[in-house]
Scaffold this motif. Structure first.
Motif, short mmCIF file in Angstrom:
data_model
loop_
_atom_site.label_atom_id
_atom_site.label_comp_id
_atom_site.label_asym_id
_atom_site.label_seq_id
_atom_site.Cartn_x
_atom_site.Cartn_y
_atom_site.Cartn_z
N LEU A 1 -85.89 -59.33 143.70
CA LEU A 1 -84.97 -58.35 144.27
C LEU A 1 -84.05 -57.73 143.22
N ILE A 2 -84.59 -57.06 142.22
CA ILE A 2 -83.74 -56.36 141.27
C ILE A 2 -84.14 -54.89 141.19
N ASP A 3 -83.24 -54.04 140.69
CA ASP A 3 -83.56 -52.62 140.56
C ASP A 3 -83.26 -52.08 139.16
N ALA A 4 -83.02 -52.99 138.20
CA ALA A 4 -82.78 -52.54 136.82
C ALA A 4 -83.06 -53.69 135.87
N VAL A 5 -83.79 -53.40 134.79
CA VAL A 5 -84.13 -54.43 133.81
C VAL A 5 -84.13 -53.82 132.40
N ILE A 6 -83.58 -54.56 131.47
CA ILE A 6 -83.60 -54.12 130.08
C ILE A 6 -85.01 -54.29 129.54
N ILE A 7 -85.62 -53.20 129.04
CA ILE A 7 -86.99 -53.30 128.55
C ILE A 7 -87.08 -53.25 127.04
N GLY A 8 -85.98 -52.87 126.37
CA GLY A 8 -86.03 -52.81 124.91
C GLY A 8 -84.64 -52.81 124.30
N ILE A 9 -84.52 -53.44 123.13
CA ILE A 9 -83.28 -53.35 122.36
C ILE A 9 -83.52 -52.32 121.27
N ILE A 10 -82.71 -51.27 121.27
CA ILE A 10 -82.97 -50.11 120.41
C ILE A 10 -82.66 -50.44 118.95
N ASP A 11 -83.64 -50.20 118.09
CA ASP A 11 -83.45 -50.35 116.65
C ASP A 11 -82.81 -49.09 116.08
N SER A 12 -83.41 -47.96 116.39
CA SER A 12 -82.89 -46.70 115.87
C SER A 12 -83.40 -45.55 116.72
N THR A 13 -82.68 -44.43 116.61
CA THR A 13 -83.10 -43.20 117.28
C THR A 13 -83.08 -42.07 116.26
N GLU A 14 -83.86 -41.03 116.57
CA GLU A 14 -83.82 -39.83 115.73
C GLU A 14 -83.69 -38.66 116.69
N VAL A 15 -82.54 -38.00 116.66
CA VAL A 15 -82.25 -36.98 117.65
C VAL A 15 -81.75 -35.73 116.98
N GLU A 16 -82.21 -34.57 117.45
CA GLU A 16 -81.66 -33.31 116.93
C GLU A 16 -80.26 -33.15 117.51
N ARG A 17 -79.34 -32.70 116.72
CA ARG A 17 -77.95 -32.49 117.15
C ARG A 17 -77.62 -31.05 116.87
N GLY A 18 -77.76 -30.20 117.91
CA GLY A 18 -77.68 -28.77 117.68
C GLY A 18 -78.80 -28.40 116.71
N GLU A 19 -78.46 -27.80 115.58
CA GLU A 19 -79.48 -27.38 114.62
C GLU A 19 -79.91 -28.51 113.70
N ILE A 20 -79.02 -29.52 113.57
CA ILE A 20 -79.26 -30.59 112.60
C ILE A 20 -79.84 -31.83 113.26
N ASP A 21 -80.84 -32.41 112.65
CA ASP A 21 -81.39 -33.67 113.15
C ASP A 21 -80.60 -34.82 112.57
N GLY A 22 -80.45 -35.89 113.33
CA GLY A 22 -79.71 -37.04 112.84
C GLY A 22 -80.48 -38.33 113.11
N THR A 23 -80.42 -39.24 112.17
CA THR A 23 -81.04 -40.54 112.37
C THR A 23 -79.94 -41.59 112.41
N SER A 24 -80.05 -42.52 113.34
CA SER A 24 -79.03 -43.56 113.38
C SER A 24 -79.67 -44.91 113.70
N ASN A 25 -79.07 -45.92 113.12
CA ASN A 25 -79.49 -47.29 113.43
C ASN A 25 -78.46 -47.88 114.36
N TRP A 26 -78.82 -48.02 115.63
CA TRP A 26 -77.84 -48.32 116.67
C TRP A 26 -77.37 -49.77 116.64
#
Lengths: 100, 100, 100, 100, 100
Positions: free
Chosen positions: E73-98
């Motif tokens: 009886l659950i409706d939310a589960v953690i499926i991954g611990i994020i190592d890093s993301t790479e996201v565009e930020r406006g015109e500039i892309d950014g990489t971060s290690n969370w």
């Protein structure tokens, strides 16, 4: 389940299979004090709800199984016509008969 | 079910299996009076809805079963083209023919 | 289905079973005109979507069945890369090629 | 799961099959600090929650299976009565006993 | 999947069957840049997430099947611990290690 008030009917001649004869009511979601919240939606009704009734609505995949052996293409169904509620209102508790 | 108005089409050549030939329409959600609410979404259509039609849309896991023996990867399907609604508007009730 | 634009990638070494090798993309939800709406989410991708692509995303329980015989722990999957849309804009209809 | 506080009861004589005897409680959703957020909803309760209790609520299709062999028409169920939480509050961590 | 940050723990002695021993974490939803969005919720964790971790959370009916033969009886589960993301930020892309 969401709390709502029946505010109307909707008719559709052209529809998906399995929905023939299903009564469709327009619902105004309300909070625990009967105040309108958010936007309208449509729910199936098999228990005889009518305009002005306060009702309980089950949404999502659960509602598909109003006939267990014959799941249909709906995502909201009225599961109860509310007789009364008893809700604390700030410090004071209040009892109300919604559909009298 | 949500109330919506068909406002456009969307085409995708590269897609997941099982979606070939499925008509995909862009929906503007509306309230019971036809007023636009919230943001657009896309629904599958098998009953011949077209631009300008007011429709009923089933969302979520239920919509996956438009073909019971062959569930597909969708989360919204048009289940009815609305002929008319009858909704109370404040104190006054109103009847409208949405798709005439 | 929701309309969205792929804006990035996410990597997770430690994860639940069954998710190995699954590509995970960050999606910016957009409306029918391509305008950003609401907050980002992450969707699985099996059809080769990349940054900048406009995509259709199926959410909820349906997405679990991207492999029918082996349901996995996801709640969003890209089901199509949008070629073009045709949407009415007020009185005027507009056609756009989103991914050219 | 959502965090909530039980604020009342709701009674419905006329209801769908399978819901006889099910206790229905009105929930005020709260955030991790106990602050009210969003609007009220109704959840089934089988573990003896009462007014004032802070609870965990499972929503959606999952809740349908509180009796695995006999799924019922609900979309929210209380799965736990909260003893205590430990939450960071800005820079400072705080511990609280919610139902003492 | 939603992006979130683990901000705390929740304990409940009295709970529904099948939830004994399940770790329950309080999640602050965040956007792709790590900014807090919306209100807190609670997710089950089986992969060892801890306070401060950025995580991916699967919601809804899918999460019920963390044990395929024994849905709970659950409706939310953690499926991954994020190592890093790479996201565009406006015109500039950014990489971060969370989580470094």
């Amino acid at each position: 389940m969401r709390l709502g008030r029946v505010i109307g009917n909707v008719w559709a001649t052209r529809k998906e299979e399995g929905l023939q004869g299903l009564k469709l009511l327009i619902i105004q979601p309300v909070d625990a004090y009967g105040k309108a919240v958010r936007t309208h939606f449509v729910a199936a009704d098999r228990i005889g709800a009518g305009k002005g009734d306060h009702v309980l609505v089950t949404s999502g995949g659960s509602s598909r199984f109003i006939d267990k052996d014959n799941p249909i293409l709906i995502d909201a169904v009225i599961i109860g016509i509310i007789d009364s509620t008893e809700v604390e209102r700030g410090e004071i508790d209040g009892t109300s008969n919604w559909n009298d």
